[in-house]
Write an enzyme that holds these catalytic residues in place. Structure first.
Site, PDB file in Angstrom:
ATOM      1  N   LYS A 172       0.890  -1.179   0.000  1.00  0.00           N
ATOM      2  CA  LYS A 172       0.000   0.000   0.000  1.00  0.00           C
ATOM      3  C   LYS A 172       0.922   1.220   0.000  1.00  0.00           C
ATOM      4  CE  LYS A 172      -1.651   3.006   1.910  1.00  0.00           C
ATOM      5  NZ  LYS A 172      -1.336   4.407   1.453  1.00  0.00           N
ATOM      6  N   GLU A 245       9.417   2.310  10.767  1.00  0.00           N
ATOM      7  CA  GLU A 245      10.485   3.304  10.595  1.00  0.00           C
ATOM      8  C   GLU A 245       9.805   4.658  10.496  1.00  0.00           C
ATOM      9  OE1 GLU A 245      13.388   2.651  11.178  1.00  0.00           O
ATOM     10  OE2 GLU A 245      13.449   0.481  10.891  1.00  0.00           O
ATOM     11  N   CYS A 279      13.874  11.677   5.726  1.00  0.00           N
ATOM     12  CA  CYS A 279      13.673  11.317   7.134  1.00  0.00           C
ATOM     13  C   CYS A 279      14.941  11.526   7.941  1.00  0.00           C
ATOM     14  CB  CYS A 279      13.210   9.875   7.263  1.00  0.00           C
ATOM     15  SG  CYS A 279      14.377   8.698   6.587  1.00  0.00           S
ATOM     16  N   GLU A 377       9.333  17.205  14.460  1.00  0.00           N
ATOM     17  CA  GLU A 377       9.737  16.941  13.075  1.00  0.00           C
ATOM     18  C   GLU A 377       8.934  17.844  12.141  1.00  0.00           C
ATOM     19  OE1 GLU A 377       8.572  13.399  10.833  1.00  0.00           O
ATOM     20  OE2 GLU A 377      10.625  13.239  10.121  1.00  0.00           O
TER      21      GLU A 377
HETATM   22  P1  NAD Z   1       2.483   9.282   6.620  1.00  0.00           P
HETATM   23  O1  NAD Z   1       2.694   8.653   7.943  1.00  0.00           O
HETATM   24  O2  NAD Z   1       1.493  10.342   6.495  1.00  0.00           O
HETATM   25  O3  NAD Z   1       2.066   8.158   5.550  1.00  0.00           O
HETATM   26  C1  NAD Z   1       2.854   6.991   5.362  1.00  0.00           C
HETATM   27  C2  NAD Z   1       1.975   5.893   4.773  1.00  0.00           C
HETATM   28  O4  NAD Z   1       0.992   5.515   5.746  1.00  0.00           O
HETATM   29  C3  NAD Z   1       1.193   6.307   3.531  1.00  0.00           C
HETATM   30  O5  NAD Z   1       1.141   5.227   2.640  1.00  0.00           O
HETATM   31  C4  NAD Z   1      -0.201   6.613   4.089  1.00  0.00           C
HETATM   32  O6  NAD Z   1      -1.227   6.493   3.142  1.00  0.00           O
HETATM   33  C5  NAD Z   1      -0.313   5.546   5.154  1.00  0.00           C
HETATM   34  N1  NAD Z   1      -1.273   5.831   6.223  1.00  0.00           N
HETATM   35  C6  NAD Z   1      -1.784   7.029   6.612  1.00  0.00           C
HETATM   36  N2  NAD Z   1      -2.634   6.861   7.659  1.00  0.00           N
HETATM   37  C7  NAD Z   1      -2.626   5.532   7.950  1.00  0.00           C
HETATM   38  C8  NAD Z   1      -3.268   4.739   8.934  1.00  0.00           C
HETATM   39  N3  NAD Z   1      -4.075   5.275   9.845  1.00  0.00           N
HETATM   40  N4  NAD Z   1      -3.028   3.406   8.952  1.00  0.00           N
HETATM   41  C9  NAD Z   1      -2.184   2.849   8.057  1.00  0.00           C
HETATM   42  N5  NAD Z   1      -1.552   3.549   7.084  1.00  0.00           N
HETATM   43  C10 NAD Z   1      -1.756   4.878   7.039  1.00  0.00           C
HETATM   44  O7  NAD Z   1       3.931   9.772   6.138  1.00  0.00           O
HETATM   45  P2  NAD Z   1       4.317  10.513   4.789  1.00  0.00           P
HETATM   46  O8  NAD Z   1       3.824  11.913   4.842  1.00  0.00           O
HETATM   47  O9  NAD Z   1       3.981   9.658   3.618  1.00  0.00           O
HETATM   48  O10 NAD Z   1       5.913  10.516   4.915  1.00  0.00           O
HETATM   49  C11 NAD Z   1       6.627  11.421   5.697  1.00  0.00           C
HETATM   50  C12 NAD Z   1       7.022  10.780   7.010  1.00  0.00           C
HETATM   51  O11 NAD Z   1       7.731   9.572   6.766  1.00  0.00           O
HETATM   52  C13 NAD Z   1       7.978  11.653   7.816  1.00  0.00           C
HETATM   53  O12 NAD Z   1       7.593  11.628   9.153  1.00  0.00           O
HETATM   54  C14 NAD Z   1       9.326  10.965   7.641  1.00  0.00           C
HETATM   55  O13 NAD Z   1      10.251  11.159   8.685  1.00  0.00           O
HETATM   56  C15 NAD Z   1       8.918   9.537   7.549  1.00  0.00           C
HETATM   57  N6  NAD Z   1       9.928   8.738   6.881  1.00  0.00           N
HETATM   58  C16 NAD Z   1      10.658   7.908   7.663  1.00  0.00           C
HETATM   59  C17 NAD Z   1      11.661   7.145   7.082  1.00  0.00           C
HETATM   60  C18 NAD Z   1      12.474   6.212   7.908  1.00  0.00           C
HETATM   61  O14 NAD Z   1      13.040   5.297   7.334  1.00  0.00           O
HETATM   62  N7  NAD Z   1      12.557   6.391   9.210  1.00  0.00           N
HETATM   63  C19 NAD Z   1      11.887   7.223   5.704  1.00  0.00           C
HETATM   64  C20 NAD Z   1      11.098   8.085   4.947  1.00  0.00           C
HETATM   65  C21 NAD Z   1      10.111   8.846   5.548  1.00  0.00           C
END
Ligand code: NAD
Length: 477
Positions: A172, A245, A279, A377
């Site tokens: 997903k 992560e 990230c 963040e």
């Molecule tokens: P997000 O948490 O908004 O979304 C991530 C994924 O989760 C998307 O596919 C989204 O559709 C899905 N999602 C949203 N709500 C959900 C729920 N309730 N249940 C299950 N899935 C759900 O994050 P984003 O805006 O896509 O990405 C940015 C974030 O990702 C930042 O916080 C960044 O630090 C983090 N990030 C972390 C790493 C790492 O390896 N630590 C790498 C890249 C990005």
């Protein structure tokens, strides 16, 4: 372009026909993709089919699974430049950044292709002539949920090892980058991954929420924000493996002995690569007061020379933010920083190009460690300069947030470097490197609110405990 889910061996729209649009962040009047806005019925069909049919793939010889992943890597590499252009239009990073990603992703798949053949077990001594050994089996159905900022690379780091170990996978991806995710799945299917081992469910939080709760899912691997990660942690059952992560508040330390030219380059690369949306991006510079003014001057000069615009335009070094929400969040934090008394040191917004979600790299000086811009963040191009008077104070500031993803130091002093690597409370420590940038064959993950502590992502034998289960077998002749 109209996209579909890949469910039960077919490319299909959402069960109830709902769709959402994704536009080009540099030209928001250009629709890049219309994707299914999937719901419970789509998720259920996808997971149930994989649960029922994944066996064929898990019984495929490891070397054959490895061949399939290598073929998928070759297909992606052959299309790397074409995919990079799509990626820029969909996500907004610059072409150079996108090319780096589209060329790196096939290498990930090749790496996991090798790991497919390296799964081993143990034998245990007995005193009675019997034989005791442990073998590794695929864990079952893996749900992979990914963010938008590395929309090819991060899914490959989850789907790659999950398939290499013989699991079925339901991906997903982020609703912000559905097209790039579809390209990965297309390449895997074309390379020979059977339909019973792989499903793609497009959509947002509703689809993600349904997926992590589905009873037939055995493991969830998620990369995204800390808030969503924690909500997933609360909603999965105790029998489900979980790898999260999440966010970071990464700091780079620059002490008096640092080579300031080198430090400047590392600060700018870490803070403003991917338009500040990595990230492991540097969001705090912890600098000794003796060199703070000079470092700020040098960083400011570099930042002012950055060219903001559409990542496909030659000469652009700083693409738009990925979503309207990202831009709004950036502006909100500029307000918080000023309210807390920090000084905003950035270029006039009037000079920005129109038509997209463009922002300028923002530098804040006079920041206190307790300020919101130094604690939360932002995941955008906002860099806080925090002044310290000693190494000890620098470490205290670095460790003074709830996150623990990546931290770095610029120093030529070996003792300081070693000490820092030991003192710092982060899962990734960099010496004379940007806080961003990771080796594909090393473990990756953070401490505290940045990750779950159970399993780290990727890297050599580290992938096996998460993507396989260990069975202990006793034989008596
Ligand atoms: P997000 O948490 O908004 O979304 C991530 C994924 O989760 C998307 O596919 C989204 O559709 C899905 N999602 C949203 N709500 C959900 C729920 N309730 N249940 C299950 N899935 C759900 O994050 P984003 O805006 O896509 O990405 C940015 C974030 O990702 C930042 O916080 C960044 O630090 C983090 N990030 C972390 C790493 C790492 O390896 N630590 C790498 C890249 C990005």
């Amino acid at each position: 372009m109209t996209l579909h889910n890949f469910v039960a061996g077919e490319w299909v729209p959402a069960f109830d026909g709902r769709t959402v649009e994704r536009v080009n962040p540099a030209r928001t009047d250009e629709v890049v993709a219309v994707l299914p806005d999937s719901g419970p019925a789509d998720v259920d069909r996808a997971v149930s089919f994989v649960a029922e049919h994944r066996e064929e793939w898990s019984r495929t010889a490891p070397e054959a699974r490895s061949d399939v992943l290598v073929r998928a890597a070759d297909l992606l590499m052959a299309r790397a430049d074409e995919l990079a252009v799509e990626l820029v239009r969909e996500e907004g990073k610059t072409l150079a950044e996108a090319r780096m990603e589209t060329r790196r992703t096939p290498q990930n798949l090749r790496y996991y292709a090798g790991e497919a053949q390296r799964s081993t077990g143990d034998t245990f001594p007995t005193g009675d002539g019997s034989l005791v050994l442990s073998v590794r089996e695929p864990v079952g159905v893996v749900a992979a949920i990914t963010p938008w900022n590395f929309p090819l690379n991060i899914p490959s780091r989850k789907v790659g090892p999950a398939l290499a170990a013989g699991n079925g996978v339901v991906l997903k991806p982020s609703e912000v980058t559905p097209l790039t995710a579809q390209r990965l799945v297309e390449a895997l299917l074309e390379a020979g991954v059977p339909a019973g081992a792989l499903a793609l469910v497009q959509g947002g939080g509703t689809a993600g929420g349904e997926l992590v709760k589905h009873a037939a899912v055995d493991a969830v691997t998620f990369t995204g924000s800390t808030s969503v990660g924690r909500s997933i942690h609360r909603s999965v059952g105790p029998d489900v493996r979980l790898q999260l992560e999440m966010g970071g508040k990464n700091a780079l330390v620059v002490l008096q002995d640092a080579d300031l030219e080198r430090a400047t380059a590392l600060v700018v690369k870490g803070a403003f690569g991917l338009s500040g949306q990595a990230c492991t991006g540097t969001s705090r510079v912890v600098v000794h007061e003796a060199v703070a003014d000079e470092l700020l001057r040098r960083v400011r000069d570099r930042v002012r020379a950055m060219v903001v615009g559409d990542g496909l335009t030659e000469g652009v070094t700083f693409g738009p933010l990925a979503t309207a929400g990202q831009l709004e969040k950036y502006r909100t934090y500029l307000g918080y920083g000023s309210e807390d008394g920090a000084v905003l040191d950035t270029v006039d917004e009037d000079e920005l190009p129109g038509g997209g979600w463009f922002a300028r790299p923002a530098l804040f000086t006079g920041v206190e460690s307790s300020d919101r811009i130094a604690q939360e963040e932002i995941f955008g191009p906002v860099l806080a300069f925090l002044r310290v008077g000693s190494y000890e104070q620098a470490v205290e500031v670095v460790n003074g947030t709830d996150f623990g993803l990546s931290a770095g130091i610029v120093t030529d002093d070996f003792r300081t470097a070693v000490r820092f690597s030991q003192d710092v409370d982060a899962g990734v420590v960099k010496v004379n490197q940007a806080t961003t940038g990771l080796a594909m064959n090393a473990p990756f993950g953070g401490f505290r609110l940045s990750s779950t502590q159970m399993y780290k992502e990727q890297g050599g034998p580290q992938m096996l405990p998460f993507y396989t289960r260990e069975k202990t077998v006793y034989f008596t002749p």
